[in-house]
Design a protein around this motif. Structure first.
Motif, PDB file in Angstrom:
ATOM      1  N   LEU A 150     -12.932  51.642  57.109  1.00 49.99           N
ATOM      2  CA  LEU A 150     -12.326  50.648  57.995  1.00 49.99           C
ATOM      3  C   LEU A 150     -12.950  49.279  57.765  1.00 49.99           C
ATOM      4  CD1 LEU A 150     -10.459  49.814  60.321  1.00 49.99           C
ATOM      5  CD2 LEU A 150     -12.258  50.566  61.906  1.00 49.99           C
ATOM      6  N   LEU A 151     -14.266  49.210  57.701  1.00 52.41           N
ATOM      7  CA  LEU A 151     -14.947  47.932  57.513  1.00 52.41           C
ATOM      8  C   LEU A 151     -14.618  47.320  56.158  1.00 52.41           C
ATOM      9  CD1 LEU A 151     -18.356  48.866  59.153  1.00 52.41           C
ATOM     10  CD2 LEU A 151     -16.505  47.519  60.158  1.00 52.41           C
ATOM     11  N   THR A 152     -14.490  48.148  55.132  1.00 52.63           N
ATOM     12  CA  THR A 152     -14.088  47.648  53.809  1.00 52.63           C
ATOM     13  C   THR A 152     -12.701  47.022  53.887  1.00 52.63           C
ATOM     14  OG1 THR A 152     -15.457  49.258  52.661  1.00 52.63           O
ATOM     15  CG2 THR A 152     -13.614  48.327  51.421  1.00 52.63           C
ATOM     16  N   LYS A 165     -12.753  43.596  55.573  1.00 53.05           N
ATOM     17  CA  LYS A 165     -13.363  42.500  54.808  1.00 53.05           C
ATOM     18  C   LYS A 165     -12.292  41.601  54.197  1.00 53.05           C
ATOM     19  CE  LYS A 165     -17.747  44.686  53.774  1.00 53.05           C
ATOM     20  NZ  LYS A 165     -18.582  45.344  52.774  1.00 53.05           N
ATOM     21  N   SER A 166     -11.121  42.169  53.871  1.00 52.65           N
ATOM     22  CA  SER A 166     -10.058  41.358  53.275  1.00 52.65           C
ATOM     23  C   SER A 166      -9.255  40.618  54.330  1.00 52.65           C
ATOM     24  CB  SER A 166      -9.144  42.210  52.401  1.00 52.65           C
ATOM     25  OG  SER A 166      -8.527  43.220  53.163  1.00 52.65           O
ATOM     26  N   SER A 167      -9.056  41.216  55.495  1.00 58.35           N
ATOM     27  CA  SER A 167      -8.334  40.527  56.575  1.00 58.35           C
ATOM     28  C   SER A 167      -8.382  41.365  57.845  1.00 58.35           C
ATOM     29  CB  SER A 167      -6.872  40.275  56.187  1.00 58.35           C
ATOM     30  OG  SER A 167      -6.168  41.491  56.099  1.00 58.35           O
ATOM     31  N   LEU A 217      -8.447  43.912  65.182  1.00 61.73           N
ATOM     32  CA  LEU A 217      -9.765  44.361  64.756  1.00 61.73           C
ATOM     33  C   LEU A 217     -10.218  43.440  63.635  1.00 61.73           C
ATOM     34  CD1 LEU A 217      -8.885  48.160  64.429  1.00 61.73           C
ATOM     35  CD2 LEU A 217      -9.779  46.972  66.451  1.00 61.73           C
ATOM     36  N   SER A 218     -11.440  42.920  63.731  1.00 59.33           N
ATOM     37  CA  SER A 218     -11.924  42.010  62.695  1.00 59.33           C
ATOM     38  C   SER A 218     -13.442  42.095  62.578  1.00 59.33           C
ATOM     39  CB  SER A 218     -11.501  40.575  63.002  1.00 59.33           C
ATOM     40  OG  SER A 218     -12.106  40.118  64.191  1.00 59.33           O
ATOM     41  N   LEU A 219     -13.970  41.452  61.539  1.00 63.94           N
ATOM     42  CA  LEU A 219     -15.409  41.430  61.312  1.00 63.94           C
ATOM     43  C   LEU A 219     -16.041  40.125  61.763  1.00 63.94           C
ATOM     44  CD1 LEU A 219     -15.668  43.160  57.831  1.00 63.94           C
ATOM     45  CD2 LEU A 219     -15.949  44.148  60.107  1.00 63.94           C
ATOM     46  N   SER A 220     -15.216  39.223  62.297  1.00 61.60           N
ATOM     47  CA  SER A 220     -15.762  37.979  62.834  1.00 61.60           C
ATOM     48  C   SER A 220     -15.091  37.687  64.154  1.00 61.60           C
ATOM     49  CB  SER A 220     -15.545  36.815  61.868  1.00 61.60           C
ATOM     50  OG  SER A 220     -14.173  36.532  61.744  1.00 61.60           O
ATOM     51  N   ASN A 221     -15.699  36.827  64.933  1.00 57.40           N
ATOM     52  CA  ASN A 221     -15.206  36.609  66.277  1.00 57.40           C
ATOM     53  C   ASN A 221     -14.238  35.434  66.346  1.00 57.40           C
ATOM     54  OD1 ASN A 221     -15.496  34.849  68.476  1.00 57.40           O
ATOM     55  ND2 ASN A 221     -17.574  35.424  68.902  1.00 57.40           N
TER      56      ASN A 221
END
Length: 165
Positions: free
Chosen positions: A27-29, A32-34, A118-122
């Protein structure tokens, strides 16, 4: 290393601490793209859930899900709990720092067609900074447009300017 997932619903963003397993790594991979936006629906009075639109490696085991838990169901569905349930799931993580009541509000308990990003940044919820969000009244706002609590760390908008606390 602890990995955070940012969950944005209706302009409000909260973090979740992810567990370490093959499903979360996949999921995290992908994130990373969007960011990924999914539509979730309330079910059974204890969760919102729905299709991710892709599959993740499942390692289902009996889980006593608690409020705030995030799990993978049947390899391609994500569930976020505001109540409790026992079933076979793959653990993904846990939403940080919200009471059961706050989770019910954030996850829009009882509602259908809940858009969840869902994202890796806020920054998933930030569209633009203008006078309607960053008023000149001295209030500070998070990058998702919600009010920043006093002493909150990170990047905020105050008086129409980005500040780092």
């Amino acid at each position: 290393m602890e990995q955070l997932l940012y969950i944005t619903i209706g302009g409000s963003t909260h973090t979740a601490t992810m567990v370490s397993n093959a499903a979360t790594e996949a999921l995290l991979t992908r994130l990373k793209s969007s960011p990924v936006t999914v539509t979730l629906n309330s079910s059974g009075g204890f969760e919102i859930w729905g299709a991710l639109g892709f599959s993740l490696p499942a390692t289902d085991e009996p889980v006593n899900a608690q409020p705030g838990d995030i799990v993978l169901y049947n390899g391609s569905n994500i569930c976020m709990f505001y109540g409790t349930n026992s079933w076979s799931y793959t653990r993904l993580g846990k939403i940080d720092g919200l009471s059961e009541s706050e989770l019910r509000t954030f996850l829009k308990a009882g509602e259908s067609n809940v858009k969840v990003t869902l994202s890796l940044s806020n920054t998933a919820g930030l569209q633009s900074v203008d006078g309607s969000v960053a008023k000149s009244n001295g209030s500070a706002y998070t990058l998702s447009g919600t009010s920043a609590c006093a002493g909150q760390k990170g990047v905020c908008i105050k008086n129409k300017k980005k500040i780092i606390r």
